[in-house]
Design a protein around this motif. Structure first.
Motif, PDB file in Angstrom:
ATOM      1  N   TRP A 108      32.502  35.926  49.492  1.00  0.00           N
ATOM      2  CA  TRP A 108      33.551  36.836  49.029  1.00  0.00           C
ATOM      3  C   TRP A 108      34.324  36.215  47.871  1.00  0.00           C
ATOM      4  O   TRP A 108      34.691  36.894  46.914  1.00  0.00           O
ATOM      5  CB  TRP A 108      34.495  37.217  50.168  1.00  0.00           C
ATOM      6  N   GLU A 114      39.315  46.435  40.332  1.00  0.00           N
ATOM      7  CA  GLU A 114      39.158  47.085  41.640  1.00  0.00           C
ATOM      8  C   GLU A 114      38.205  46.293  42.540  1.00  0.00           C
ATOM      9  O   GLU A 114      38.486  46.058  43.714  1.00  0.00           O
ATOM     10  CB  GLU A 114      38.636  48.512  41.442  1.00  0.00           C
ATOM     11  N   TYR A 151      39.141  44.264  46.028  1.00  0.00           N
ATOM     12  CA  TYR A 151      38.387  44.555  47.250  1.00  0.00           C
ATOM     13  C   TYR A 151      37.843  43.263  47.861  1.00  0.00           C
ATOM     14  O   TYR A 151      38.003  43.003  49.057  1.00  0.00           O
ATOM     15  CB  TYR A 151      37.246  45.531  46.941  1.00  0.00           C
ATOM     16  N   ASP A 209      40.663  41.057  49.233  1.00  0.00           N
ATOM     17  CA  ASP A 209      41.155  41.570  50.521  1.00  0.00           C
ATOM     18  C   ASP A 209      40.219  41.182  51.660  1.00  0.00           C
ATOM     19  O   ASP A 209      40.675  40.780  52.736  1.00  0.00           O
ATOM     20  CB  ASP A 209      41.316  43.096  50.481  1.00  0.00           C
ATOM     21  N   LYS A 210      38.924  41.293  51.412  1.00  0.00           N
ATOM     22  CA  LYS A 210      37.950  40.915  52.443  1.00  0.00           C
ATOM     23  C   LYS A 210      38.060  39.422  52.764  1.00  0.00           C
ATOM     24  O   LYS A 210      38.037  39.036  53.924  1.00  0.00           O
ATOM     25  CB  LYS A 210      36.519  41.237  51.989  1.00  0.00           C
TER      26      LYS A 210
END
Length: 108
Positions: free
Chosen positions: A73, A87, A91, A94-95
């Motif tokens: 990630w 974006e 994402y 956040d993961k």
């Protein structure tokens, strides 16, 4: 019969000049090769395929089956940031934060 001293001097001068020209030629070829190599490192296209896009596809595919792999990630965050995809970067960040909110790299 001994050689003429002037003839010996001209032979050694010619040999010296040949050596100098050869050294300069080798040096020029080396510099051109290094320039070509350094330019190829900056280019992210190999045979018309965008390497960065393929890396992102790989990580998305890999993380689909291994969603708790934090380094993946974080690598995806880096790739999305390099490509200017805010974006996708948010994402992936956040993961990563969901997996381990206390890991130092998720704090950056």
């Amino acid at each position: 019969m001994p050689e003429n001293p002037a003839n010996i001097t001209s032979k050694s001068t010619a040999t010296f000049l040949f050596g100098i020209i050869t050294a300069i030629l080798i040096l020029m070829l080396s510099v051109l090769n290094l320039e070509t190599f350094s330019r190829s490192l900056k280019d992210s296209n190999v045979l018309g395929v965008n390497i960065e896009a393929d890396q992102r596809e790989f990580w998305y595919s890999f993380l689909e089956s291994n969603p708790s792999y934090l380094p993946g990630w974080l690598e995806l965050v880096r790739l999305e940031d390099e490509n200017g995809n805010e974006e996708g970067k948010i994402y992936a960040m956040d993961k990563a934060f969901q997996i381990d909110p206390n890991w130092e790299k998720t704090q950056q």
